[in-house]
Design an enzyme around this catalytic site. Structure first.
Site, mmCIF file in Angstrom:
data_model
loop_
_atom_site.group_PDB
_atom_site.id
_atom_site.type_symbol
_atom_site.label_atom_id
_atom_site.label_comp_id
_atom_site.label_asym_id
_atom_site.label_seq_id
_atom_site.Cartn_x
_atom_site.Cartn_y
_atom_site.Cartn_z
ATOM 1 C CG HIS A 65 86.948 88.272 94.909
ATOM 2 N ND1 HIS A 65 88.218 88.260 95.417
ATOM 3 C CD2 HIS A 65 86.149 87.726 95.856
ATOM 4 C CE1 HIS A 65 88.196 87.720 96.633
ATOM 5 N NE2 HIS A 65 86.948 87.383 96.915
ATOM 6 C CD GLU A 81 90.990 86.099 96.746
ATOM 7 O OE1 GLU A 81 90.442 85.232 96.046
ATOM 8 O OE2 GLU A 81 90.945 86.090 98.001
ATOM 9 C CD GLU A 100 84.100 89.284 99.413
ATOM 10 O OE1 GLU A 100 83.793 88.266 100.031
ATOM 11 O OE2 GLU A 100 84.864 89.280 98.440
#
Ligand code: PGA
Length: 243
Positions: free
Chosen positions: A91, A93, A158
């Site tokens: 991800h 993050e 994403e």
């Protein structure tokens, strides 16, 4: 079948089980598989509630090793033991906040598969990369570096600039990246779109060719919103089946 995955990030307490209970109580949604990735502290608690239901659970990250002296880390085998069947890896993050690079992301994905979990491998460009016209090159590099050679896997596209911002790419922009990813991954690999998916935009995003589900952050924390997104996925799956 569309995969609607909720990424709770660092949100949730034991009492948040009410959200999971609501998802279970809503019953299966045709054409949509519900998956919730809560903080690891809640997995076993939620697993008791989803047992035997249509709702699946996943982790948000895992260590590449099974066990060992790695303070604060959680292995894929531990997630599986606690009731997960998927795990998010790479991800943005984790990449940006913890300095994770593609080789580590791949090692995590391979460890997930070895533990019997399906890794959800995240890729996506920053705003600067999109503005520089390098989106496909960035995604290509991440796929090359982070995807396992084979085995069950899901890819999540994403765009970093769309996460938690309320901004999304246009359907045409999503279509371009998803078609590119589809040309690079094993046939029938699910490719999710993630970044500010909400009940209002889900239908348009999920109808894009090669979008086989969504990775949902903020809107997955409320059962009503998450279910509305799953129903939009169900409608998109029906259109796809009929075409
Ligand atoms: P968001 O997060 O839906 O809150 O933008 C998506 C994600 O980070 O997976």
């Amino acid at each position: 079948m569309q995969l609607i995955a909720g990424n709770w990030k660092m949100h949730g307490r034991l009492a948040s089980v009410a959200v999971i209970e609501a998802l279970v109580a809503a019953g299966p949604i045709k054409g949509a598989q519900l998956l919730v990735c809560p903080p690891a502290t809640l997995l076993a608690h939620f697993a008791a509630v989803v047992r035997g239901s249509h709702v699946r659970l996943g982790g948000q990250d895992c260590h590449p090793k099974t066990d060992g002296a790695f303070t604060g880390d959680i292995s894929a085998a531990m997630l599986a033991d606690a009731g997960a069947s998927y795990v998010i890896v790479g991800h943005s993050e984790r990449r940006l906040g913890h300095g994770e690079l593609d080789p580590l992301v791949r090692a995590k994905a391979v460890a997930a598969q070895a533990a019997g979990l399906t890794p959800i491998v995240c890729v996506g460009e920053t705003l600067a990369e999109r503005e520089a016209g390098t989106t496909l090159a960035v995604v290509d590099r991440q796929l090359e570096g982070a995807l396992p050679e084979a085995g069950p896997m899901v890819v999540a596209y994403e765009p970093v600039w769309a996460i938690g911002t309320g901004r999304t790419p246009t359907p045409a922009e999503v279509a371009e990246v998803h078609a590119f990813i589809a040309s690079k991954v094993p046939e029938r690999t699910a490719i999710l779109y993630g970044g500010s998916v909400n009940p209002g935009n889900a239908a348009a995003l999920l109808a894009v060719p090669h979008v086989s589900g969504a990775l949902v952050g903020g809107a997955s924390l409320a059962a009503a919103d998450f279910l509305a997104i799953a129903r939009a996925a169900s409608a998109a799956a029906e259109v796809e089946a009929g075409s």
